[in-house]
Write a protein that holds these residues in place. Sequence first.
Motif, mmCIF file in Angstrom:
data_model
loop_
_atom_site.group_PDB
_atom_site.id
_atom_site.type_symbol
_atom_site.label_atom_id
_atom_site.label_comp_id
_atom_site.label_asym_id
_atom_site.label_seq_id
_atom_site.Cartn_x
_atom_site.Cartn_y
_atom_site.Cartn_z
ATOM 1 N N VAL A 1 0.851 -1.178 0.000
ATOM 2 C CA VAL A 1 0.000 0.000 0.000
ATOM 3 C C VAL A 1 0.890 1.232 0.000
ATOM 4 O O VAL A 1 1.756 1.393 0.860
ATOM 5 N N LEU A 2 0.672 2.073 -0.976
ATOM 6 C CA LEU A 2 1.450 3.296 -1.070
ATOM 7 C C LEU A 2 0.678 4.443 -0.431
ATOM 8 O O LEU A 2 -0.511 4.613 -0.667
ATOM 9 N N SER A 3 1.349 5.214 0.391
ATOM 10 C CA SER A 3 0.697 6.370 1.013
ATOM 11 C C SER A 3 1.669 7.536 1.005
ATOM 12 O O SER A 3 2.889 7.370 0.994
ATOM 13 N N ASN A 4 1.101 8.717 1.039
ATOM 14 C CA ASN A 4 1.896 9.939 1.024
ATOM 15 C C ASN A 4 1.378 10.832 2.143
ATOM 16 O O ASN A 4 0.684 11.811 1.920
ATOM 17 N N ASP A 5 1.739 10.479 3.387
ATOM 18 C CA ASP A 5 1.235 11.204 4.554
ATOM 19 C C ASP A 5 1.969 12.517 4.797
ATOM 20 O O ASP A 5 1.466 13.398 5.486
ATOM 21 N N HIS A 6 3.142 12.674 4.239
ATOM 22 C CA HIS A 6 3.967 13.834 4.553
ATOM 23 C C HIS A 6 3.656 15.046 3.682
ATOM 24 O O HIS A 6 4.009 16.161 4.051
#
Length: 87
Positions: free
Chosen positions: A64-69
């Motif tokens: 799962v790819l996420s971009n929380d930053h």
Amino acid sequence: MGNKMKWGKLKRFLVVITVIVTVLVLHTTAVNLYTKNMTFRQKLLKAFYPALMWMSKGKSNNEVLSNDHSKPAVPFYSLSTVLNNGD
């Protein structure tokens, strides 16, 4: 003697290839016995898709790819627009 061995190996190779092609054609025919309006490519994929999926089992890409930053430049709900009538 060497020439005879080459022909023997070549004949054996051709027999094996012929048997493999015959089995693949019979399998494709059997799987698609009652299908109509399908292209040859679709029939092949229908016949061999389970084998392709079985061979690729365990090689799934479930990361799962996420971009929380990162944060958007402007918050979505602060955006405004102008309607066609000027409001």
